[in-house]
Design a protein around this motif. Structure first.
Motif, PDB file in Angstrom:
ATOM      1  N   MET A  25       0.828  -1.206   0.000  1.00  0.00           N
ATOM      2  CA  MET A  25       0.000   0.000   0.000  1.00  0.00           C
ATOM      3  C   MET A  25       0.865   1.260   0.000  1.00  0.00           C
ATOM      4  N   LEU A  26       1.975   1.218   0.725  1.00  0.00           N
ATOM      5  CA  LEU A  26       2.854   2.383   0.820  1.00  0.00           C
ATOM      6  C   LEU A  26       3.587   2.668  -0.487  1.00  0.00           C
ATOM      7  N   GLN A  27       3.569   1.730  -1.428  1.00  0.00           N
ATOM      8  CA  GLN A  27       4.168   1.977  -2.742  1.00  0.00           C
ATOM      9  C   GLN A  27       3.254   2.834  -3.611  1.00  0.00           C
ATOM     10  N   THR A  28       1.958   2.844  -3.288  1.00  0.00           N
ATOM     11  CA  THR A  28       1.010   3.568  -4.132  1.00  0.00           C
ATOM     12  C   THR A  28       0.320   4.727  -3.410  1.00  0.00           C
ATOM     13  N   MET A  29       0.578   4.887  -2.127  1.00  0.00           N
ATOM     14  CA  MET A  29      -0.044   5.976  -1.373  1.00  0.00           C
ATOM     15  C   MET A  29       0.908   6.445  -0.281  1.00  0.00           C
ATOM     16  N   THR A  30       0.762   7.691   0.105  1.00  0.00           N
ATOM     17  CA  THR A  30       1.543   8.228   1.215  1.00  0.00           C
ATOM     18  C   THR A  30       0.567   8.738   2.259  1.00  0.00           C
ATOM     19  N   PRO A  31       0.365   7.940   3.317  1.00  0.00           N
ATOM     20  CA  PRO A  31      -0.552   8.398   4.364  1.00  0.00           C
ATOM     21  C   PRO A  31       0.056   9.555   5.149  1.00  0.00           C
ATOM     22  N   ASP A  32      -0.788  10.230   5.909  1.00  0.00           N
ATOM     23  CA  ASP A  32      -0.308  11.319   6.755  1.00  0.00           C
ATOM     24  C   ASP A  32       0.249  10.793   8.070  1.00  0.00           C
ATOM     25  N   VAL A  33      -0.208   9.612   8.475  1.00  0.00           N
ATOM     26  CA  VAL A  33       0.288   8.956   9.685  1.00  0.00           C
ATOM     27  C   VAL A  33      -0.011   7.449   9.561  1.00  0.00           C
ATOM     28  N   VAL A  34       0.854   6.646  10.196  1.00  0.00           N
ATOM     29  CA  VAL A  34       0.654   5.195  10.232  1.00  0.00           C
ATOM     30  C   VAL A  34       0.494   4.770  11.686  1.00  0.00           C
ATOM     31  N   LEU A  35      -0.548   3.990  11.944  1.00  0.00           N
ATOM     32  CA  LEU A  35      -0.765   3.368  13.249  1.00  0.00           C
ATOM     33  C   LEU A  35      -0.336   1.914  13.058  1.00  0.00           C
ATOM     34  N   LEU A  36       0.764   1.504  13.695  1.00  0.00           N
ATOM     35  CA  LEU A  36       1.436   0.252  13.370  1.00  0.00           C
ATOM     36  C   LEU A  36       1.528  -0.705  14.550  1.00  0.00           C
ATOM     37  N   ASP A  37       0.950  -1.883  14.380  1.00  0.00           N
ATOM     38  CA  ASP A  37       1.143  -2.973  15.340  1.00  0.00           C
ATOM     39  C   ASP A  37       2.532  -3.564  15.073  1.00  0.00           C
ATOM     40  N   ILE A  38       3.119  -4.185  16.075  1.00  0.00           N
ATOM     41  CA  ILE A  38       4.433  -4.804  15.904  1.00  0.00           C
ATOM     42  C   ILE A  38       4.300  -6.295  15.604  1.00  0.00           C
ATOM     43  N   VAL A  39       3.401  -6.983  16.302  1.00  0.00           N
ATOM     44  CA  VAL A  39       3.221  -8.414  16.090  1.00  0.00           C
ATOM     45  C   VAL A  39       2.230  -8.599  14.944  1.00  0.00           C
ATOM     46  N   LEU A  40       2.776  -8.907  13.764  1.00  0.00           N
ATOM     47  CA  LEU A  40       1.984  -9.043  12.546  1.00  0.00           C
ATOM     48  C   LEU A  40       2.383 -10.312  11.806  1.00  0.00           C
ATOM     49  N   PRO A  41       1.455 -10.906  11.071  1.00  0.00           N
ATOM     50  CA  PRO A  41       1.829 -12.053  10.238  1.00  0.00           C
ATOM     51  C   PRO A  41       2.610 -11.596   8.998  1.00  0.00           C
ATOM     52  N   GLU A  42       3.361 -12.516   8.431  1.00  0.00           N
ATOM     53  CA  GLU A  42       4.125 -12.338   7.193  1.00  0.00           C
ATOM     54  C   GLU A  42       5.342 -11.436   7.356  1.00  0.00           C
ATOM     55  N   MET A  43       5.176 -10.268   7.929  1.00  0.00           N
ATOM     56  CA  MET A  43       6.285  -9.344   8.168  1.00  0.00           C
ATOM     57  C   MET A  43       5.928  -8.516   9.391  1.00  0.00           C
ATOM     58  N   ASN A  44       6.792  -8.542  10.410  1.00  0.00           N
ATOM     59  CA  ASN A  44       6.436  -7.824  11.635  1.00  0.00           C
ATOM     60  C   ASN A  44       6.611  -6.316  11.472  1.00  0.00           C
ATOM     61  N   GLY A  45       6.088  -5.594  12.475  1.00  0.00           N
ATOM     62  CA  GLY A  45       6.104  -4.141  12.420  1.00  0.00           C
ATOM     63  C   GLY A  45       7.490  -3.532  12.400  1.00  0.00           C
ATOM     64  N   VAL A  46       8.465  -4.184  13.022  1.00  0.00           N
ATOM     65  CA  VAL A  46       9.836  -3.663  12.999  1.00  0.00           C
ATOM     66  C   VAL A  46      10.378  -3.706  11.571  1.00  0.00           C
ATOM     67  N   ALA A  47      10.110  -4.802  10.852  1.00  0.00           N
ATOM     68  CA  ALA A  47      10.547  -4.905   9.457  1.00  0.00           C
ATOM     69  C   ALA A  47       9.841  -3.860   8.591  1.00  0.00           C
ATOM     70  N   VAL A  48       8.559  -3.605   8.879  1.00  0.00           N
ATOM     71  CA  VAL A  48       7.822  -2.569   8.153  1.00  0.00           C
ATOM     72  C   VAL A  48       8.472  -1.210   8.409  1.00  0.00           C
ATOM     73  N   LEU A  49       8.775  -0.917   9.662  1.00  0.00           N
ATOM     74  CA  LEU A  49       9.435   0.354  10.011  1.00  0.00           C
ATOM     75  C   LEU A  49      10.764   0.495   9.283  1.00  0.00           C
ATOM     76  N   LYS A  50      11.568  -0.568   9.291  1.00  0.00           N
ATOM     77  CA  LYS A  50      12.876  -0.515   8.611  1.00  0.00           C
ATOM     78  C   LYS A  50      12.690  -0.209   7.130  1.00  0.00           C
ATOM     79  N   ALA A  51      11.731  -0.878   6.495  1.00  0.00           N
ATOM     80  CA  ALA A  51      11.490  -0.653   5.064  1.00  0.00           C
ATOM     81  C   ALA A  51      10.970   0.761   4.816  1.00  0.00           C
TER      82      ALA A  51
END
Length: 131
Positions: free
Chosen positions: A48-74
């Motif tokens: 989703m972040l490849q096609t949109m730029t939100p104004d803020v992200v509310l991010l859980d850390i424990v997620l399936p497939e890729m955790n929130g820390v990996a999302v933050l790093k990316a």
């Protein structure tokens, strides 16, 4: 209300794998004037972040497939268009904010799910957006 009242709504990306919780947050934030998008895992959030730029992200850390820390790093990679999007961590894991910051990742705030009402989440989003 400022000059831009009625213009484009601020976009909040909610990255949360518990669908009932994500939907409740989305309904609440939508009801107070935000355009809410939901991602239910880390991979979906990054797509989703490849096609949109939100104004803020509310991010859980424990997620399936890729955790929130990996999302933050990316997200915070120099080449990412989302690198400057403010992130509020929304998790039940205590002590994560210091751990995340020790890795050099930036978060604007940390909310503990069990201790946060929907109104508190909305107030934090509003504060982060400077509204």
């Amino acid at each position: 209300m400022g000059e831009d009242a009625g213009k484009n709504k601020k976009i909040v990306l909610v990255v949360e794998d518990e669908k009932p919780l994500a939907e409740a947050i989305g309904e609440y934030l939508g009801g107070v004037g935000y355009d809410v998008k939901n991602a239910y895992n880390g991979n979906e959030a990054l797509k989703m972040l490849q096609t949109m730029t939100p104004d803020v992200v509310l991010l859980d850390i424990v997620l399936p497939e890729m955790n929130g820390v990996a999302v933050l790093k990316a997200m915070q990679d120099e080449s990412s268009p989302a690198r400057n999007v403010p992130v509020i961590v929304f998790s039940n894991l205590v002590g994560e904010k210091a751990w995340i910051e020790q890795m050099g990742l930036r978060v604007v705030d940390y909310l503990v799910k069990a201790n946060s009402s929907l109104a508190e989440v909305a107030a934090k989003v509003k504060q982060v957006l400077g509204l």
